[in-house]
Every structure is written in C-alpha cells, then in structure tokens.
Design an enzyme around this catalytic site. Structure first.
Site, PDB file in Angstrom:
ATOM      1  N   ARG A  17       0.864  -1.304   0.079  1.00  0.00           N
ATOM      2  CA  ARG A  17      -0.020   0.023   0.018  1.00  0.00           C
ATOM      3  C   ARG A  17       0.961   1.184  -0.018  1.00  0.00           C
ATOM      4  NH1 ARG A  17      -2.958  -3.218   3.780  1.00  0.00           N
ATOM      5  NH2 ARG A  17      -5.033  -3.807   2.703  1.00  0.00           N
ATOM      6  N   GLY A  62      -2.304  -9.935   9.396  1.00  0.00           N
ATOM      7  CA  GLY A  62      -2.384 -11.259   9.424  1.00  0.00           C
ATOM      8  C   GLY A  62      -3.365 -11.780  10.578  1.00  0.00           C
ATOM      9  N   THR A 102      -3.231  -5.725  15.071  1.00  0.00           N
ATOM     10  CA  THR A 102      -2.026  -5.590  14.068  1.00  0.00           C
ATOM     11  C   THR A 102      -1.987  -4.147  13.549  1.00  0.00           C
ATOM     12  OG1 THR A 102      -3.400  -6.353  12.362  1.00  0.00           O
ATOM     13  CG2 THR A 102      -1.783  -7.934  13.416  1.00  0.00           C
ATOM     14  N   ASN A 133      -8.143  -4.473  14.639  1.00  0.00           N
ATOM     15  CA  ASN A 133      -9.261  -5.148  15.369  1.00  0.00           C
ATOM     16  C   ASN A 133      -8.651  -6.405  16.182  1.00  0.00           C
ATOM     17  OD1 ASN A 133      -9.077  -6.072  12.375  1.00  0.00           O
ATOM     18  ND2 ASN A 133      -9.922  -7.812  13.465  1.00  0.00           N
ATOM     19  N   ASP A 188     -14.897  -5.746  14.000  1.00  0.00           N
ATOM     20  CA  ASP A 188     -13.810  -5.441  12.957  1.00  0.00           C
ATOM     21  C   ASP A 188     -13.700  -3.832  12.770  1.00  0.00           C
ATOM     22  OD1 ASP A 188     -11.653  -6.004  11.177  1.00  0.00           O
ATOM     23  OD2 ASP A 188     -12.955  -5.948   9.473  1.00  0.00           O
ATOM     24  N   ASN A 223     -12.430   3.647   5.116  1.00  0.00           N
ATOM     25  CA  ASN A 223     -11.449   2.319   5.158  1.00  0.00           C
ATOM     26  C   ASN A 223      -9.976   2.767   4.464  1.00  0.00           C
ATOM     27  OD1 ASN A 223     -10.281  -0.519   4.236  1.00  0.00           O
ATOM     28  ND2 ASN A 223     -12.397  -0.818   5.251  1.00  0.00           N
ATOM     29  N   HIS A 253     -11.249 -13.457  -6.398  1.00  0.00           N
ATOM     30  CA  HIS A 253     -11.861 -13.867  -7.559  1.00  0.00           C
ATOM     31  C   HIS A 253     -13.392 -13.366  -7.574  1.00  0.00           C
ATOM     32  CE1 HIS A 253      -8.675 -15.841  -9.763  1.00  0.00           C
ATOM     33  NE2 HIS A 253      -8.342 -16.717  -8.647  1.00  0.00           N
TER      34      HIS A 253
END
Length: 695
Positions: free
Chosen positions: A122, A182, A241, A261, A306, A394, A610
C-alpha cells in the site's frame, strides 16, 4: 532480487537528478504515505482552481507483471517511486516516465500462504537516500534510491510466522518503522518495530496487545493492558495488528500507531469476560526515540465488529473555542470522526459522519462510546449493525486542507448482520492448512440491512464537527483515496473510471480524466524540474463485480501510472469494447453434490480475489471466462504446482482431487446460471464485457 539494467543515457539522467539526502519540505517532494505533513496535502499551487482546466496527461506507464497495485507513490528530486504487485519497486523519471530501475524482492517464491490474504504493497517511504519497502513474507528492505540496489534486508517476523506486510513504512530520526497484518487469518499478536535506517538493526519493538502473563510483560504498558483482558486471550493471538497507517509528529517527537481489530472478531471468544482489550482499535502514541508508551485513545473498547483504527491520521493545528490546539484527526471504520489533543491524547470532540447503530454517540468527558447493547448480538440474537466491517472509512486515504479547513473523506454507508455462529464458539477453524476466523455466524434468512449501501465523498469541518458538502460516488465503495493542494483543489479517483479535480472549498467538479479503469489509489502532487505534477495509479482491485458501477475485467483492463501537468499532451491508447464470453462445455455433466463441494472451497479460498459467486471485479481473472477449469491437468498445474505464482496466483497444495473436481463442477454450474440469465435478458445479469486497446 532483480534490478533492471540501466542504459548509459539513463545513468546520466539518474546521476543528474538522483536523491542524495533528506526530502524537501516545501512541497517539491512527497516522500511518504501522508506527504510532507501526514495530511495528504501539497502546498504547491501552480496548478489551481483557475487553470486546472488546462491539466492534461503528461505521461503514463503501463504496469505489467501480475498482481494489483494500490500503492501511494512517492516523489523525491524529480524521481517518482511506486510499488506494484508483491512489493516490486520502480523508479521513473517524474517528468517523462522513463523507467530508471526496478527492484523485485521475489516474495512470491516464499509466500504462498500469505499471498492469499494480502494483495501487495500500500505504500513505500524515502529518507536519507534510500527507499524503504515491506514485503508480504515479512522483510523490510532498504534500497539505494539512486541505483536500485539493495542496501540491507531484515526479517521482521519469526520463522514460520503467519504475519505479513502490506502497509507502508514510516521514516523519522534515522529510523524506519514497520507493522504487519495477518490477524484475520491466524492467531496473531500485533507489534511495530523500529530499525536503524543505515544498518537495518532493530532498535525497539512495541507490542499492541499483551501476551501470556506467565511469560511476563515487556513493559508497564503491557501490564496495564493485560488488566483489560479476560480468559486465555493469548491462545487466540489477540490481534491488534498495525497493518496500515501511522503518523509521525515532529513537534512532540512521537509516532502514532493506528491499531487494528481483535483476533478473532467476536470478543466472546478471545475475552469472554469482557474488558476494554487494550490496545485494540486504538491510537497509541509512542516516544519516537525509545518506543515507550506515552498515551492512547481507544475508539472501540472491547470491540467485536472489526471496527479497527488502522485508517490514516491527519495532524493539524486548529482554533477550537478560541484556543489553538495541536490535534490529531481520525475517521476509523466505526463511523465517527474524532478530534484528539496530540499533547495529551484526550478527546476534544467526536461526531458520526454516517448514521450508526452500534452507539448513540461519544461521551466527550470520558472519551467512551455510548453503546447500544443490542449491537453486541447478545444471546445469539442477530443484530443489524451500521457501519459494516468495510467501515464508514477504510484504507482510501482522507486528506486535510489548512486553507479550506476541511477534511475530505471517502465514505461508505452500509450495514452488516452479526450473530454468533450456530456451532459452539471457537477461535479458529482449520481448513486443510488454512485458518479462518469463525467468530461470527451467517445471518438468518430474511435478516438484511434495512437500507441500500451507498458511498460518497464527504467534506467535513473538524472544528464544528459538521458536514460542509458531499458528492455521491458510483457503487458501494466508489471513492478512491484523496489528496488536496494549496491551489484550492481536491483530487480523487473513483470506481467508475474517472480521475477528478474538485474545488476544495465547495466541491465543484472542475476537471476529469477517463482512466479506462477504476482509480482507487491516492494521488500525490510534487514538483520536478520546476513544474508541478499530479500522479495516481489506476486499476481495478475489486474482488467482486457486485456493486460496481461498471464492469472491470482483469484480462482487459490495464494497470497504469498516470501523471498530469498543465498543458500535458499525452493520450491513452484507444479502447474498444470486446466481448469476454463465459466459457462452457455442453458435454460436461454437472454433479450437484460435487458442485456444492466446489462452492464451499471457492468461498473459503478463492472468493477473496476472484469475487463472490465467481463474479470478478478486476482484482483477479474471471474464472468463468477461463478454459483452465475445463482441464484437470491445468487446474493442478495452477493449484498444486504454482505455475502462476509470479503473476500473483498462490498455490493450494492442500486441495484434494475431490475438491479440485468440485471446483470444476461449481464453475460449470455458475457458468450456466450466468449464461441463462444473459439469455433471458435479466436486469443486472453479468455481461462479461471488458476493454481492449485498439491499434
């Protein structure tokens, strides 16, 4: 490691404009994720609201090699740097687009499992003649900004660790700081680590949640945090994290950490007796030299939705109630906008920027939310909660313009149904080698959010905590990252394929450019050889086409670096619509039981890239258009042998022959459903059209 060859003319050019030290703070350079002041703001005004109509494409560069690129570029001394795919770093002449060097850490060779959870870099950072990048396999790498050769590389995580890096490094005082991700895929305990810029030697590390009390605590902050947890949280990792944004404050010599979170999401699992669970969903201020705890502000005590606070933080000086205050401004996922005193960490004000249902407000005196108890889905009852886990805001960066006094936020208004899982509460479920969180359950039939999801660009006044203006965006997550300038301009791309310049004060659209694909990365502005430029990376990174304003096809869209200047004369190649047909084999007999197996496998492993129901949004190939699923040997070459790993497709060696066959039956089932819908002319049927460059 691969470094592109340098021709003699390019070497001469590079020597003439190569960075040699610290970045300039006058707007000439944009050296890190947040620009020169963490506000995604440029003090340049050569391009302004009076002449932006003359803005044109100066040059573009196609990004090939596989994988997506949502990187915030950086620019120093006339050189533009960006990362593509899995942290492949490029250096190009900022005035012409000529590539100077490329550094490929070849993370795909060692990061199969981690490729499933993180989609690339990012952001990157520059300081003291080096470019810094984190990799998906956990390395932090320093690259010589002039030559593209590696200066040093250090592993920031342990052996067989399931952490990965997708966020940008932060640089300050001869140090480089990196976090990791992660926690949504494994029992992870978060931390950030500072390294010496010259040597790569670790200087300090700060954990964001406490570990096993029997092993002792690293510092007083961890001992304090442990008192806010219950049960045996360390067995679940805890989460927290720092996977995205931070901010460096030179006035107080502090680094602010945006903490993620809980892991798992559902607090009843990781901390069954409740508690605030510090430092989840918090901003933590650390001494930049020592890494020692200074203060924290927690946006969601004991969070369970979250609602992480890893979104970017803007630093400013505002006049509030007649008093000048050093503030930190933050719009995390939870739907509130916070103004916090940087000196003390105390809340100054907070107000929701979208309608929220989990809390009725924030108590300014205590700094704590006034929660709606039913939002915690007690007693196994379903709760419709606003915002959703995608958040009101976000990773698409907001920005602050000191001239207009406004913050510009890519905003979403959408909800999610939360409920405990049907099976007994458990922290992690193992699926043949891949962990997933099962902290919440599937919504009951008929229980859905009570209003359509929308997105918009929001201009917010942080002093009055009120909306100044808003502009609707196309799609459910339609607005890209923002950047603003002293020229009274605001730049933002969108999911509909436009890159737009607005008046920063009023939001009036002044100029737009058809990028031929979605533009969700954040722009930057800088000066090279005396001229102001604006650069943004274009490309659809959406997993699913559901909710997109138009269809972006992985095979036909072109990821690009787009750079603009006044009176730019370049043009993108002409594009023509091209049919991308759904492929089917009429002789293939679908076994519904096998297709059901394939649907489960696809949902657990494949849909993240996908697309839900195999409806791709551009982040990865549309598998209904691919001939690979028709051939078992080809499926095994991709899934077991990893022949497309370098292109960003990980291996799934744990899949059995039965599961691979199930995927084949599922794809044929979905293909026939889509073809039938197209044949019937049903509204909203997937058209599977793309764009192809003409000659």
């Amino acid at each position: 490691m691969r470094v592109a060859s340098l021709t003699l003319p390019l070497l001469a050019l590079l020597a003439a404009c190569a960075p040699s030290g610290q970045a300039r703070r006058d707007g000439t350079d944009w050296p890190g994720y947040g620009g020169i002041d963490e506000n995604h703001y440029s003090p340049l005004k050569d391009i302004n609201d009076h002449n932006v109509g003359r803005l044109g494409l100066a040059w573009y560069q196609d990004i090939d090699g596989g994988g997506s690129s949502l990187t915030a570029p950086i620019a120093v001394d006339g050189i533009l740097y960006y990362a593509s795919g899995y942290s492949v770093v490029h250096a190009v002449d900022a005035t012409t687009g000529h590539e100077l060097w490329t550094y490929d850490p070849q993370s795909w060779k060692v990061a199969d499992q981690k490729m499933r959870g993180a989609w690339g870099s990012r952001g990157i950072a520059y300081d003291n003649g080096a470019v810094y990048v984190g990799t998906i396999d956990g390395r932090l790498i320093a690259i010589n900004a002039r030559t593209g050769h590696k200066l040093w590389s250090t592993q920031t995580i342990g052996k067989d660790d399931e952490r990965y890096i997708s966020g940008a490094p932060w640089v300050f005082n001869g140090k480089v700081l990196i976090g990791h991700g992660g926690a949504d895929f494994a029992p992870i305990r978060g931390y950030v680590t500072a390294y010496d810029q010259k040597t790569g030697k670790q200087l300090w590390r700060f954990h964001t949640v406490p570990g096993d009390p029997k092993l002792g605590f690293e510092n007083k902050a961890m001992a304090m945090a442990a008192r806010t947890w219950t049960g045996e949280w360390w067995k679940y990792g805890g989460g927290g994290t720092a996977w995205n944004a931070m901010a460096y404050d030179p006035k107080y010599n502090r680094i602010y950490i945006g903490v993620g979170n809980g892991s798992p999401w559902n607090q009843k699992i990781r901390s069954p007796g409740g508690g605030d669970n510090l430092f989840l969903c918090s901003i933590v201020a650390l001494d930049a030299d020592t890494g020692e705890y200074v203060w924290h502000y927690q946006t969601n005590p004991g969070e369970t939705w979250d609602f992480n606070s890893a979104m970017d933080m803007e630093l400013a000086r505002l006049k509030i109630d007649g008093q000048d205050r050093d503030v930190l401004m933050h719009a995390p996922k939870n739907g509130f906008f916070y103004v916090i005193d940087r000196a003390t960490g105390k809340l100054i004000s907070a107000r929701n920027i979208v309608p929220v249902s989990w809390a009725s407000g924030i108590d300014v005196k205590s700094g704590r939310p006034i929660e709606n108890p039913s939002a915690r889905y007690p007693g196994g009852k379903a709760a419709i909660v606003y915002p959703s886990p995608f958040g009101a805001h976000n990773i698409e960066a907001m920005s602050f313009n000191p001239g207009s006094g406004l913050v510009y936020i890519p905003t979403m208004d959408q909800g999610r149904v939360y409920i405990d899982p049907a099976e007994p509460l458990q922290g992690w479920k193992h699926l043949d080698g891949q962990r997933i969180s099962v902290g919440t359950g599937a919504p009951p039939p008929g229980v859905t959010p009570d209003r359509p999801a929308t997105s918009f660009l929001l201009a917010w006044n942080p002093v009055t905590q009120s909306e100044a203006w808003r502009i609707p965006m196309p799609g459910l997550r339609g607005g890209g990252g923002t950047a603003t300038t002293a020229g009274n301009l605001l730049f933002q791309g969108n999911a509909g394929g436009k890159f737009v310049a607005y008046t920063a004060t009023s939001g009036k659209p002044l100029w737009s450019f058809d990028a031929q694909t979605a533009v969700m990365a954040q722009p930057i502005s800088y000066r090279a050889r005396g001229k102001q430029y604006v650069t943004v990376i274009a490309g659809s990174r959406f997993p699913s086409a559901i909710g997109l304003p138009r269809e972006w096809n992985y095979r036909t869209q072109q990821w690009r670096v787009l750079t603009f200047a006044l009176d730019g004369k370049a043009a993108l190649p002409k594009v023509d619509p091209v049919d991308m047909p759904v492929i089917d084999d009429p002789a293939f007999a679908i076994d519904p039981a096998k297709a059901a197996i394939g649907a489960t496998v696809f949902g657990q492993r494949c849909s993240i890239c996908h697309g839900a129901n195999a409806v791709s949004g551009g982040a990865a190939p549309d598998l209904l258009q691919s001939g690979v699923p028709l051939d078992t040997a080809s499926m095994k070459d991709v899934l077991h042998n990893g022949i497309l790993r370098e292109r960003g497709m990980p291996r799934f060696q744990e899949l059995t022959d039965e599961e691979i066959a199930g995927l084949q039956h599922y794809f044929r089932q979905r293909a026939r459903q889509v073809l039938a819908a197209q044949s019937a002319g049903q509204p909203g049927a997937q058209t599977h059209r793309g764009l192809n460059e003409g000659q």
